[in-house]
Design a protein around this motif. Structure first.
Motif, PDB file in Angstrom:
ATOM      1  N   TRP A 193      -1.098  -9.616  11.392  1.00 37.82           N
ATOM      2  CA  TRP A 193      -0.841  -8.192  11.550  1.00 37.82           C
ATOM      3  C   TRP A 193      -0.103  -7.879  12.847  1.00 37.82           C
ATOM      4  O   TRP A 193       0.647  -6.897  12.930  1.00 37.82           O
ATOM      5  CB  TRP A 193      -2.155  -7.416  11.498  1.00 37.82           C
ATOM      6  N   ASP A 324      -7.720  -8.948  -1.658  1.00 35.32           N
ATOM      7  CA  ASP A 324      -7.532  -8.099  -0.477  1.00 35.32           C
ATOM      8  C   ASP A 324      -6.411  -7.071  -0.629  1.00 35.32           C
ATOM      9  O   ASP A 324      -6.097  -6.362   0.334  1.00 35.32           O
ATOM     10  CB  ASP A 324      -7.223  -8.971   0.747  1.00 35.32           C
ATOM     11  N   LEU A 326      -5.754  -4.064  -1.956  1.00 37.48           N
ATOM     12  CA  LEU A 326      -5.933  -2.651  -1.602  1.00 37.48           C
ATOM     13  C   LEU A 326      -6.156  -2.463  -0.110  1.00 37.48           C
ATOM     14  O   LEU A 326      -5.550  -1.578   0.524  1.00 37.48           O
ATOM     15  CB  LEU A 326      -7.087  -2.046  -2.397  1.00 37.48           C
ATOM     16  N   ASP A 327      -7.008  -3.302   0.467  1.00 41.77           N
ATOM     17  CA  ASP A 327      -7.263  -3.210   1.911  1.00 41.77           C
ATOM     18  C   ASP A 327      -6.001  -3.510   2.700  1.00 41.77           C
ATOM     19  O   ASP A 327      -5.713  -2.848   3.713  1.00 41.77           O
ATOM     20  CB  ASP A 327      -8.371  -4.184   2.310  1.00 41.77           C
ATOM     21  N   MET A 328      -5.239  -4.486   2.234  1.00 44.20           N
ATOM     22  CA  MET A 328      -4.010  -4.864   2.930  1.00 44.20           C
ATOM     23  C   MET A 328      -3.004  -3.723   2.899  1.00 44.20           C
ATOM     24  O   MET A 328      -2.377  -3.400   3.920  1.00 44.20           O
ATOM     25  CB  MET A 328      -3.409  -6.122   2.298  1.00 44.20           C
ATOM     26  N   GLN A 330      -3.616  -0.554   2.525  1.00 50.75           N
ATOM     27  CA  GLN A 330      -4.108   0.551   3.350  1.00 50.75           C
ATOM     28  C   GLN A 330      -3.815   0.294   4.821  1.00 50.75           C
ATOM     29  O   GLN A 330      -3.394   1.199   5.553  1.00 50.75           O
ATOM     30  CB  GLN A 330      -5.607   0.746   3.120  1.00 50.75           C
ATOM     31  N   LYS A 331      -4.029  -0.926   5.268  1.00 52.19           N
ATOM     32  CA  LYS A 331      -3.752  -1.259   6.662  1.00 52.19           C
ATOM     33  C   LYS A 331      -2.253  -1.207   6.943  1.00 52.19           C
ATOM     34  O   LYS A 331      -1.819  -0.749   8.006  1.00 52.19           O
ATOM     35  CB  LYS A 331      -4.313  -2.647   6.992  1.00 52.19           C
TER      36      LYS A 331
END
Length: 337
Positions: A193, A324, A326-328, A330-331
Motif C-alpha cells: 500500500w 480480500d 471488497l476490503d482492498m 475500499q482501501k
C-alpha cells in the motif's frame, strides 16, 4: 395403372414431400440458433469475432454486450438475482471472477475439442472455464512528452518528479485487468500500500475505462499511463503518438477466461462459439486485433515472448484476491477518491 400402383405412387410422393418438409424444418431450426456473449473485450475485437464466427456458422446469430469487467459483473449479478442470466458465454478480464462463478455453481462443464493442444495450465481442472487470451499491462507513454531516456522501466520510475500530475490508471472498480494489477502490487512486499500512496502523492489520476488512459496519453493529457498492451498497440498502429514499455520486472499478466453459463438456453450454439474462440481461426482474429492468443504456437508480432514475460511476472494470489477484494477496493478508494 392399377389402384395398388397408384396408391404406392401417392404414398411415395407424400413421403418425399414429408422428407423435404422435415429437412426444411430442420434447416429452419438450425437457422434460428442464437448465442449471447457478455465480455469486457473492446467492441472492435468482438465485432471481428462475430464476423468470423457467423461466416463459419451462418445459421447461428451471435450478439454481444461489452463493458468494463465491473459493469459486466454488475449486469450478471442483477440478472442472476432477477431469476435468469441472459448471457450464454462470459469472457471478462479478471480470472478470479471465475472462481466465484464456480463456487456459485453458475458454469457448465465443457471440454472443447478445439482446446486439445492448449496446455492444461490454462484450463480449469473441472473444465468449467479456460483462458482464451493473455493480457499484459505496462507503461503507455506519450512519445512527444517523454524522451527516450525518460521512458519508465520500473514501477519505481513512475514516482519520478517529471511525471508528477501527468500519470493515470484505470479505476480498478471498473476494470478487471487493473484490479488484478493493483492486487499484485498490494500483495507484493516490494510495493504494498505504501507504493500506491506514493503514486497518489505523485498525482496519479483515475480514468473510467481501459481505453481512456491510452487515448488520453496519446492526446498529451498524461505523460504515462498504466495501460493494457493490446489497446496501446491498436492506437500505435493507427499512428497515435504513444509508445508502450513492459516493466523490466513484475509484469502484470492476466489470463482472460471464457465459460458457458450452466442454465444457458442455447448450449449447442454456445459450444460452437466457445470452440471458435479457442480455435486457430478465432485466435487469429485476436492476433489481427493486436491481442495475445492463448495458443502457445501463435506469436504476436512485436510483443514480448510469453515465456520471457512469465519469468518477469508480477505474482498474484487469486484466492487472496477473491477473499480480500471488497476490503482492498475500499482501501484503494480511501487513498485515491
Amino acid at each position: 395403372m392399377g389402384k395398388f400402383v397408384k396408391a404406392a405412387l401417392v404414398l411415395s410422393l407424400l413421403a418425399s414431400a414429408m422428407t423435404g418438409s422435415f429437412t426444411q424444418t430442420a434447416a429452419a431450426a438450425e437457422e434460428k440458433q442464437y448465442v449471447m456473449l457478455y465480455s469486457s473485450l473492446k467492441d472492435s475485437q468482438l465485432a471481428a469475432i462475430r464476423e468470423g464466427f457467423m461466416k463459419k456458422h451462418p445459421n447461428v446469430t451471435m450478439d454481444y454486450y461489452t463493458a468494463g469487467t465491473g459493469n459486466v459483473m454488475t449486469k450478471l449479478a442483477t440478472e442472476h438475482q432477477s431469476g435468469g442470466i441472459a448471457a450464454d458465454i462470459i469472457w471478462v478480464g479478471d480470472p478470479t471472477n471465475y472462481l466465484t462463478f464456480k463456487e456459485q455453481d453458475l458454469l457448465m462443464p465443457y471440454d472443447s475439442p478445439a482446446a486439445a493442444d492448449i496446455p492444461d495450465k490454462f484450463k480449469d481442472a473441472d473444465r468449467l472455464y479456460m483462458s482464451a487470451r493473455l493480457i499484459m499491462l505496462g507503461f503507455v507513454y506519450n512519445t512527444n512528452l517523454v524522451k527516450e531516456d525518460q521512458i519508465p522501466k520500473t514501477w519505481e520510475d513512475l514516482l519520478k518528479p517529471e511525471f508528477k500530475d501527468y500519470l493515470s490508471m484505470t479505476d480498478p472498480t471498473t476494470s478487471g485487468t487493473t484490479l488484478f494489477t493493483v492486487a499484485g502490487l498490494v500483495q507484493s512486499p516490494k510495493y504494498g500500500w505504501e507504493y500506491l500512496e506514493k503514486l497518489k502523492a505523485n498525482g496519479l489520476k483515475l480514468e473510467n475505462g481501459s481505453s481512456a488512459v491510452v487515448n488520453k496519453a496519446a492526446a498529451g493529457e498524461y505523460k504515462v499511463s498504466i495501460g493494457v498492451d493490446y489497446i496501446a498497440r491498436t492506437v500505435m498502429a493507427q499512428g497515435a503518438t504513444v509508445g508502450f514499455a513492459y516493466p523490466e520486472a513484475d509484469i502484470p499478466i492476466i489470463e482472460s477466461p471464457i465459460a458457458i453459463i450452466k442454465n444457458t438456453k442455447n448450449p449447442e450454439a454456445a459450444k460452437k462459439l466457445y470452440d471458435y474462440i479457442i480455435s486457430v481461426e478465432g485466435q487469429s482474429v485476436l492476433l489481427e486485433e493486436f491481442t495475445m492468443p492463448i495458443n502457445p504456437d501463435m506469436k504476436l508480432e512485436n510483443a514480448i515472448d510469453v515465456k520471457v514475460a512469465e519469468a518477469r511476472m508480477l505474482p498474484v494470489d487469486p484466492a487472496a484476491l477473491v477473499r480480500d477484494k471488497l476490503d482492498m477496493l475500499q482501501k484503494f478508494d480511501a487513498i485515491f477518491k
